[in-house]
Design an enzyme around this catalytic site. Structure first.
Site, short mmCIF file in Angstrom:
data_model
loop_
_atom_site.label_atom_id
_atom_site.label_comp_id
_atom_site.label_asym_id
_atom_site.label_seq_id
_atom_site.Cartn_x
_atom_site.Cartn_y
_atom_site.Cartn_z
N LYS A 117 -29.43 21.21 -20.58
CA LYS A 117 -28.60 22.32 -21.06
C LYS A 117 -29.35 23.19 -22.06
O LYS A 117 -30.09 22.70 -22.90
CB LYS A 117 -27.33 21.76 -21.70
CG LYS A 117 -26.50 21.06 -20.67
CD LYS A 117 -25.03 21.37 -20.74
CE LYS A 117 -24.39 20.81 -19.49
NZ LYS A 117 -22.99 20.96 -19.38
N HIS A 705 -26.66 10.73 -9.13
CA HIS A 705 -27.26 12.05 -8.90
C HIS A 705 -28.20 12.04 -7.72
O HIS A 705 -28.75 13.07 -7.34
CB HIS A 705 -27.98 12.52 -10.17
CG HIS A 705 -27.04 12.63 -11.33
ND1 HIS A 705 -26.77 11.57 -12.16
CD2 HIS A 705 -26.25 13.64 -11.76
CE1 HIS A 705 -25.89 11.94 -13.07
NE2 HIS A 705 -25.55 13.18 -12.84
#
Ligand code: GLN
Ligand code: ZN
Length: 768
Positions: A117, A705
């Site tokens: 992020k 993931h």
């Protein structure tokens, strides 16, 4: 001389997400590179023309990206890990860095660079991967081409570059490089590439370059401070170069101001939306001749600016510095807001009149720059904005006094479970009678094509509500059956009724509105459409009770009620800026508290309140962390602490770097915490080893993931490691995160292995 108007960057994705579509068409092989590149150029041209027409004096350039601006910079300075060099085509290599590539025939299997992020936003950047003996070679292809395009349009482009220190601080060394090395050590090698680039840009007639250095809003250790001194003075010392605007945003520059003012760079940008209190000190300290760019139009939110207030700020700066040294700007790049409010045809007209997207913000910047000369601007646009703001304030005051009143009445006791964990846990153990190392999942199961099709049919009217509900019930039934068959101990309903974990709740709560086209880039081609939280938050009726009760009715095993936590709802929405975020968060928490009470009432015995976003809300400066963490934890606790001792509260978080906020996670006092960890298990376990964790915890042992099916052995190894650090009586067994993006076959295989792994470790721990 008039005050100049500018913005720090423009959204890239396009009003109709053209870039997303072009990227995905190219990746799927449906279209050639030329179409992708043509679309990208069209988007740039359109945005430049809009900004030119709006009258911006300096227009950002090189802020566009086919994937990510940090990745672009890595390519520009030649920081491409060796393993990617075998891909000859530059465009394919670029996307391989971003997304990985698997081509069995060609023997290529490259995992992508890490993604993380961007500061406290929901935008993800690609983390450049460097070598200890990294060399940097300038490759100006992209920036030169975009510059030429922009110049051809007759605008004054201001190329945007991640500054060298921020670039290095956000990069990492490849795993096999000795830990403990600081990427900043590469600065002397990197700076020549920047110098060369600046000289090249000057040669092309560029007069200003924007160096983005948001890391100046962190508390800096001595090495970082020194890196800034070295980098900025060295670049400012270049003989042939454009003017340098050092841009800070997402926080205050504070004690780092001197690093810029002493550098010889020509201009500084401040985020005055985040740190309005900084202006006077900076005005007093700015060296003669240095220009100041005032970030007064919020690049992170969708509200119209308070033009009067911004005007006073501009006037203060003009009085102190003279108009020739002042620029009016967005607080940060407009990347974080949607493109154009005019595309919203279904928003309530009143609400719409309170809002501004990128196109409107560009106009606000121009308006403020023009008004700088006037004491009391009388411009019609000014008056209109003032009237809209007055209406918004009046509407807010009259919105929902009951909610505000209730929020004021919240007591400390409401944020605490009455009984200490040990006692609660004993009661819960009696109630549930679970085996050692209970197995569970995080909540969602595949949002398969059928699920999405049913939903879109229902939305378009092709399927009536009853039909849709029947469909969902059938999905839940199937999901519960599969979990029972797999032998999971604690079940979930699967979240098939939700598109998005925040949108689902926003749609059912008062105080939220939804846009049609309010897309914001999250990463690459992925966009999110954050709800707009504009008013007092209230819950007109239960939101999840029916689904949870139905699911529970299908099984004797506990089925967790599944909610999104108040901090995550806040963090992933555009929220009102007319009251502190902490207050808004408390309102959301109260609505959720009622939902929790209703779930408990309906016989749901375990309730999970997900807070995957709690960490990304951390302010840039550590000294601001305690305040944030205090209200964030209080909101979570307020939403969950109203239950009886026998009701088990779970929470889930999606990151493993939580050593530095562990005390706050402990203070949330969830009975069970499930947390991502399989990708970086050592890190997580070392935090636990160091600090312990007093309640139950499920470190994810299956990396969702990736489509790979983890083996029983891999998972027993991970569990064994966890059991060395944490008492087995407090350990749970679960995947890393929700399973909604995965497919059923791989999930069933993986969960079967996970259950098997739990059984093996149980046997090992309870011999005989
Ligand atoms: N319960 C949610 C799910 O399983 C949690 C998602 C998340 O952590 N981001 O999908
Ligand atoms: Zn998660």
């Amino acid at each position: 001389m008039p005050v100049l108007a500018t913005v720090l960057g423009h959204p890239r994705i396009g009003i109709a997400r053209e870039l997303k579509k072009a990227l995905e068409a190219y990746w799927s092989g449906a279209t050639p590179a030329e179409s992708l590149l043509a679309t990208a150029q069209e988007i740039r041209t359109r945005h430049w023309s809009i900004m030119k027409e709006a009258g911006l004096d300096q227009v950002p350039c090189n802020d566009f990206s086919l994937y990510d601006h940090m990745l672009d910079m890595a390519v520009t300075v030649g920081a491409i890990p060796d393993r990617f060099q075998k891909i000859a085509d530059p465009l394919n290599r670029y996307f391989a860095l971003a997304r990985g590539v698997q081509d069995r025939g060609a023997g290529i299997d490259l995992s992508p660079l890490e993604m993380t992020k961007w500061f406290d936003t929901n935008y993800h950047y690609i983390v450049p991967e460097l070598d200890a003996d990294q060399s940097f070679v300038l490759n100006p292809t992209k920036i030169s081409a975009e510059l030429a395009e922009a110049q051809a349009l007759g605008i004054t482009p201001r190329p945007v570059l991640p500054g060298p220190v921020t670039f290095l601080k956000l990069s990492k060394y490849a795993d096999d490089v000795a830990a403990g090395l600081d990427t900043l050590e590469l600065l002397p090698r990197l700076l020549p590439a920047y110098e060369e680039l600046l000289a090249l840009l000057a040669g092309h007639g560029v007069t200003w370059v924007q160096l983005d250095e948001p890391c100046l809003c962190f508390e800096l250790d001595p090495a970082s401070q020194q890196a800034y001194r070295t980098a900025l003075t060295r670049l400012a010392g270049g003989a042939k170069r454009p003017g340098l605007l050092v841009a800070t945003y997402f926080g205050s520059i504070g004690e780092n101001l001197g690093l810029v003012t002493d550098s010889g760079c020509e201009a500084l940008h401040l985020d005055l939306v985040r740190a309005p209190e900084e202006l006077d000190g900076v005005l007093a300290a700015l060296p003669a001749g240095m220009k100041l760019s005032l970030g007064v139009v919020d690049g992170r939110n969708v509200w119209r600016a308070d033009l009067e207030q911004a005007h006073r700020t501009v006037r203060r700066a003009v009085d102190a510095l003279g108009s020739e040294r002042v620029m009016v700007a967005s607080s940060c790049s407009l990347l974080h807001v949607p493109v154009d409010l005019d595309a919203e045809t279904r928003l309530d007209a009143e609400l719409k009149s309170w809002m501004a997207f990128a196109a409107q913000k560009v106009a606000e910047v121009r308006l403020l720059a023009d008004a700088a000369q006037q004491e009391e601007p009388q411009d019609a646009a000014f008056v209109q904005a003032g009237a809209a703001l007055a209406r918004r304030r009046a509407a807010a005051a009259a919105d929902n006094p009951a909610v505000r009143h209730r929020a004021e009445q919240v007591t400390e006791a409401m944020t605490r479970r009455g009984t200490p964990f040990a006692e609660r846990s004993a009661r819960q153990k009696r109630r549930f009678d679970l085996p050692l190392l209970p197995t569970t999942t995080i909540g969602s199961f595949p949002q398969s094509r059928e699920v999405r099709e049913a939903r879109s049919k229902w939305r378009s009217g092709a399927l009536d509500s009853e039909g849709y509900q029947d469909f969902l019930r059938a999905e839940i039934r199937r999901c519960i059956e599969k979990q029972e068959k797999l032998g999971l101990d604690v079940l979930v309903h699967g979240e098939f009724e939700r598109t998005d974990m925040v949108e689902y709740f926003g749609e059912q709560l008062d105080g939220f509105a939804f846009t049609q086209n309010g897309w914001v880039q999250s990463y690459g081609s992925r966009c999110v459409k954050p709800p707009v939280l504009y008013g007092n938050v209230a819950r007109p009726r239960p939101m999840t009770v029916e689904w949870s009760s139905f699911a529970q009715s299908l099984s004797k095993r506990p089925v967790k009620g599944m909610l999104t936590g108040p901090v995550t709802i806040l963090q992933w929405s555009f929220v009102r800026n007319d009251q502190p975020r902490s207050e808004t968060c408390r309102e959301i928490a109260l609505a959720l508290r009622d939902e929790v009470a209703d779930l408990e009432q309906a016989g749901i015995s375990m309730i999970q309140m997900d807070e995957p976003a709690i960490r990304e809300g951390l302010p840039l400066r550590r000294r601001d962390w305690p305040e944030y963490l205090e209200w964030a934890v209080a909101a979570f606790s307020l939403s969950t602490a109203g239950v009886s001792d026998e009701t088990q509260i779970h929470t889930h978080m999606c990151y493993s770097e939580f050593g530095d906020i562990l005390p706050s996670i402990v203070a949330m006092d969830a009975d069970v915490l499930s947390i991502e960890s399989s990708r970086s298990r050592m890190e997580l376990l070392s935090h636990f080893r160091q600090y312990g964790y007093p309640n139950d915890v499920g470190p994810g042992i299956y990396d969702i993931h990736s489509p790979r099916v983890p083996t029983v052995e891999e998972m027993t190894t991970l569990l064994g490691l966890a059991a060395e650090v944490l008492p087995a009586e407090r350990l749970w067994v679960n995947p890393d995160c929700g399973l909604k993006t995965r497919g059923w076959p791989e999930i069933e295989a993986s969960l079967a292995n996970m259950v098997q792994a739990a059984r093996q470790i149980r046997l090992r721990l309870t011999p005989g």
